[in-house]
Design an enzyme around this catalytic site. Structure first.
Site, short mmCIF file in Angstrom:
data_model
loop_
_atom_site.label_atom_id
_atom_site.label_comp_id
_atom_site.label_asym_id
_atom_site.label_seq_id
_atom_site.Cartn_x
_atom_site.Cartn_y
_atom_site.Cartn_z
N HIS A 68 0.83 -1.21 0.00
CA HIS A 68 0.00 0.00 0.00
C HIS A 68 0.86 1.26 0.00
O HIS A 68 0.56 2.24 -0.68
CB HIS A 68 -0.93 -0.03 1.22
CG HIS A 68 -1.69 1.23 1.43
ND1 HIS A 68 -1.35 2.15 2.40
CD2 HIS A 68 -2.75 1.77 0.77
CE1 HIS A 68 -2.18 3.17 2.34
NE2 HIS A 68 -3.04 2.97 1.37
N GLU A 71 2.09 1.83 -3.38
CA GLU A 71 1.01 2.39 -4.21
C GLU A 71 1.00 3.92 -4.09
O GLU A 71 0.88 4.64 -5.09
CB GLU A 71 -0.33 1.80 -3.77
CG GLU A 71 -1.53 2.33 -4.52
CD GLU A 71 -2.70 2.62 -3.62
OE1 GLU A 71 -3.14 3.80 -3.60
OE2 GLU A 71 -3.17 1.72 -2.90
N HIS A 72 1.13 4.42 -2.87
CA HIS A 72 1.20 5.88 -2.69
C HIS A 72 2.41 6.48 -3.41
O HIS A 72 2.32 7.52 -4.05
CB HIS A 72 1.30 6.22 -1.19
CG HIS A 72 -0.02 6.26 -0.49
ND1 HIS A 72 -0.50 7.41 0.09
CD2 HIS A 72 -0.96 5.32 -0.29
CE1 HIS A 72 -1.69 7.16 0.64
NE2 HIS A 72 -1.98 5.90 0.43
#
Lengths: 453, 438
Positions: A68, A71-72
């Site tokens: 995650h 992803e950022h």
């Protein structure tokens, strides 16, 4: 930049027939990148999604949330498109864009006016291999992610209860960890971890590009070859095999947090399409049918018997995801009415399970589910985004998108006896974990300055 | 709330020569309901959205009555029990949903268009609208559910903040209250209250019917008649009072055991159909309405990592809706986040955007127009809003022109006129942490 788990499965599942009636085109480029195109010419727009086969269930202890976080960071720039340019260029082209991370995959997507698809491909291909990770941006974005965790989980008693429920239910499966990661891990992983994670998984041969919209498959293929086709195929890491060990009896946890309303979560370990042999697919379909029987609308059993009828629950839902990569949970989540305790509610939910085990379901109930599925298959066609999601969620865990078709057809064949059989096989105490939220005092005080009146 | 934001964005973009912009057909039914229709022949389905001017701004002193009434519509009607209603609709794959906002009470039906499925779905819809029977079992149960929902709100700092914010900016106006009412008001609601509210507001002249789907004009007319014919004509709801401007700034802090502080800053904003709508829309798009590229996101999130989401919006309503700037950050950064937000806001109101920012915003909005009407679900939302607020039928056709017409001077002027920076309300909910210099 947000994460979701696709537990919308009651909705997502329902779409086969028509979806695959038509023009889905599948290609594999020389470097291993998979391209799937579905033509939908209703409006001059296109949805473009890049799926990477990596998600939180690929992560190891101490490094949860890395997928995650990456992803950022994928929005933080490359040599060709420096910091801020991705979002700015997408914006001035009228794109609606975002990304999400799930247990089993990470997805980047745009919706655009159709002539701008080349832009999506160019920039996605660029960040697939050329991401620049800097310490400065990493430290800042990590702060953003901790804020995201606060807003999603830390200050929400029901979400925290659910998170602890999963951590207890799973003994060895990586599904025990939250997608966003534990706060400790978020605060401790470093730039080198991210760099490594990017190199492990972000390669054309670990990616699926899905395009749905007003396009011609052949031109999309040419465009993909032009942008993605030039990237070299790379060695991709192997996901560690960490199956859930057999559960040996029920587990129970009691969460005490400042809150106002009690809450109950129950979950039974169940298989998914990906974890059983073809010959047992009917079991998955039958479990799915149970989720409809219990929570497929206002006429379903939870609403009819628990919310109305006994008036013991304010709300009660059932969740099952036939498309998870690993062994999953069949869950109930419910809130008691003020005149009942969570214990009474648990008893009522267990009675619903018992009824499935002892009494054959009515023909009319099965018939209703089939009609509902049929209608939803058409309704879902209104959304380009979901049409793409439905393809990706199978392909990304190694299943063929065409399986969807067969699977939905098999739901319609489920019999009352099969429902009873799987209820007796899986919805049993040995597979069960129960979490309750026991609210603790929660106080607030208001102070005002510059008062009017 | 989230839906409302989406709706605002959705309604705010348009025009593009290559796009087939739907032509809206409009007429009245015999009993006086207004109908808005767009044929969509590609998929064998239809969306029907019924809107009554019966949102919670109509609650009067019976807070929660609008929501309770709307909730009870499918709990028994005509000769049908709640179970029979649910089974009838779900047997044919129809989906029915209900919602209430400050202005609107909405009933949405999605059905397949095969005659043997569509007709029974619409028949049932008509019965729910005209013959809801508000039986006492359902009445008491739904009230209990609302009471638990109110308890639940107490464990949500976001809702606590919203409640305090609306109260502060709308003071004695009906917009000051949430649809959920209060524990006392819900307990006091009676069967007669619901009956009276239903009789008053669920009437044909107070009703808008929006339809998008695979039917022709003649079928649409028949459906609209069927839906509205059993309803009494009644009267349109009276105009809502105007929203008073705030007279002074106010800071409200609610101490609450959360790890983050929820920050809401704002004041009364904009009404639907107001002349400056597009100007303020484009301006706000740049300030805080365009996701990561907006000024607020850039300053608060991208440059400083203070917050996951920061945004601002005008939510236009029948009369002035709220202007809201929102951010959430860990408690010890709350003061810093407020400072950055205020600095950005003040600078924007004072100087307006740059030429480049304006051009890019226009490109973004007009270039994204085809997305806004790509799906039936988009178009039905537009139809409902255009119908309910009496916006021009060529609203979609004119939209991009209106966006293109916005100038720097217009934005500067409109923001200065609309926002009064010395009279802002600031609400914070979280654990107050006094900052030392460090």
């Amino acid at each position: 930049m947000f994460y979701i788990r696709l537990i919308l499965l009651n909705i997502l599942i329902i779409n086969a027939g028509l979806l695959f009636a038509g023009e889905v085109h599948e290609f594999t480029l020389n470097n291993g990148l998979q391209l799937i195109v579905k033509e939908d010419h209703r409006a001059p727009v296109v949805v473009s999604q890049v799926w990477y086969k990596v998600g939180s269930s690929y992560e190891m202890a101490g490094k949860t949330g890395l997928s995650h976080m990456l992803e950022h960071m994928m929005f933080k720039g490359t040599k060709n498109y420096p910091l801020g340019e991705f979002s700015r260029i997408m914006s001035i082209n009228g794109a609606s864009e975002n990304a999400f991370t799930s247990y089993d995959y990470t997805v980047y997507y745009q919706m655009l006016e159709k002539s701008r698809l080349p832009l999506s491909f160019e920039m996605e291909a660029d960040r697939m291999r050329n991401l620049i990770l800097t310490k400065e941006e990493f430290l800042k974005e990590r702060k953003v992610v901790t804020e995201e965790r606060r807003v999603r989980t830390e200050d929400k008693p029901t979400r925290r209860t659910y998170e602890h429920f999963l951590a207890t239910a799973y003994q060895t499966s990586p599904y025990q960890n939250p997608i966003i990661g534990w706060m400790n891990d978020i605060e401790s992983y470093n730039l080198a971890d991210l760099e490594q994670w990017y190199q492990y998984w972000y390669a054309p041969n670990n990616a699926i590009v899905i395009v749905v919209g007003d396009v011609k498959a052949q031109s999309v293929l040419e465009l993909a070859q032009q942008h993605f086709g030039i990237l070299p195929s790379l060695e991709v890491a192997k996901v560690a095999n960490r199956p859930e060990i057999e559960q040996l009896g029920s587990k129970r946890l009691n969460i005490q947090l400042p809150a106002k309303v009690p809450y109950l979560v129950m979950g039974y370990k169940v298989p998914a399409l990906n974890t059983v042999d073809k010959i047992d697919y009917w079991e998955i379909a039958a479990l799915d049918v149970i989720s409809y029987l219990l929570d497929g609308g206002k006429s379903a059993r939870f609403s009819k018997n628990l919310v109305r009828g006994q008036e013991i629950a304010v709300n009660a839902s059932a969740g099952y995801d036939p498309f998870s990569r690993l062994t999953d949970l069949f869950t109930f989540r419910a809130t008691p009415t003020q005149s009942h305790t969570v214990i009474e509610l648990e008893t009522a939910l267990r009675e619903q399970v018992q009824q499935l085990q002892t009494t054959l379901v009515e023909k009319s109930e099965l018939e209703r589910i089939k009609n509902k599925i049929r209608a939803s298959q058409i309704y879902e066609m209104d959304s380009l985004f979901y049409q793409a999601i439905k393809i990706g969620m199978l392909e990304a865990i190694g299943l063929n998108w065409q399986l969807f078709d067969q699977y939905v057809a098999s739901i319609k064949l489920v019999t009352a006896e099969q429902v009873q059989t799987v209820a007796n096989k899986y919805l049993i105490d040995k597979n069960l974990t129960i979490a309750t939220l026991e609210p603790q005092a929660l106080n607030q005080t208001q102070s005002t300055s510059g008062v009017t009146e | 709330m989230k839906n409302q934001i989406i709706l605002l964005l959705l309604l705010s973009n348009v025009s593009f020569s290559v796009v087939a912009i739907p032509t809206i057909q409009h007429w009245q039914t015999q009993t006086g309901a207004s109908v808005y229709f767009v044929p969509a022949p590609d998929l064998p389905m239809i969306d029907i959205e019924i809107t009554f001017d019966a949102g919670n701004a109509r609650d009067g002193d019976k807070l929660g009555i609008a929501d309770l009434t709307n909730d009870l519509l499918n709990e028994g009607a005509g000769d049908y029990t709640v179970d029979e209603i649910a089974e009838t609709l779900e047997n044919i794959g129809a989906e029915l949903s209900f919602s209430v906002s400050h202005d609107r009470a909405t009933i949405s039906l999605r059905s397949l268009t095969e005659e043997n499925l569509l007709q029974p779905a619409v028949n049932m819809l008509a019965i729910l609208l005209a013959q809801a029977n508000f039986n006492s079992t359902a009445f008491n149960r739904v009230k209990q559910q609302m009471i638990v929902a109110l308890e639940y709100q107490q464990q949500s700092p976001a809702t606590i903040a919203k409640k305090a914010f609306y109260k502060a900016i709308f003071t004695s106006h009906p917009y000051a209250n949430l649809k959920s009412g209060t524990l006392e008001s819900i307990q006091a609601l009676t069967y007669e209250d619901v009956q009276a509210f239903y009789k008053n507001y669920y009437v044909a002249k107070n009703m808008t019917i929006a339809m998008v789907g695979a039917i022709n004009r003649k079928q649409a007319e028949q459906l609209a008649e069927k839906i509205s014919v059993k309803l009494p004509a009644g009267e349109k709801a009276m105009l809502l009072p105007a929203v008073a401007a705030l007279t002074q700034a106010q800071e409200i802090h609610i101490d609450y055991p959360s790890t983050q502080t929820h920050i809401l800053i704002g004041q009364p904003g904009l009404a639907r159909g107001e002349a400056d709508y597009f100007v303020l829309y484009v301006g706000n798009y740049i300030l805080g309405g365009s996701g990561l590229v907006s000024q607020l996101s850039q300053e608060v999130r991208e440059k400083r990592g203070l917050s996951y989401s920061t945004y601002s919006y005008f939510f236009p309503r029948r009369v002035a809706g709220p202007f809201i700037v929102s951010a959430k950050t860990r408690n010890k950064q709350a003061e810093q986040a407020i400072e950055v937000v205020m600095e950005t806001l003040v600078k924007f109101v004072k100087n307006g955007p740059t030429e480049t920012e304006l051009n890019e915003a226009k490109q973004s909005i007009t270039g994204g127009f085809p997305l806004r009407i790509a799906e039936n679900s988009n178009i039905i939302a537009y139809l409902s809003i255009i119908g309910f607020y009496n916006l021009p039928l060529d609203y979609l056709h004119k939209f991009n022109d209106k966006i293109e017409a916005v100038t720097l001077e217009m934005i500067k002027k409109a923001f200065k006129t609309k926002l009064h920076l010395d009279k802002l309300v600031t609400v914070t909910v979280g654990k107050k942490i006094i900052q030392n210099d460090n």
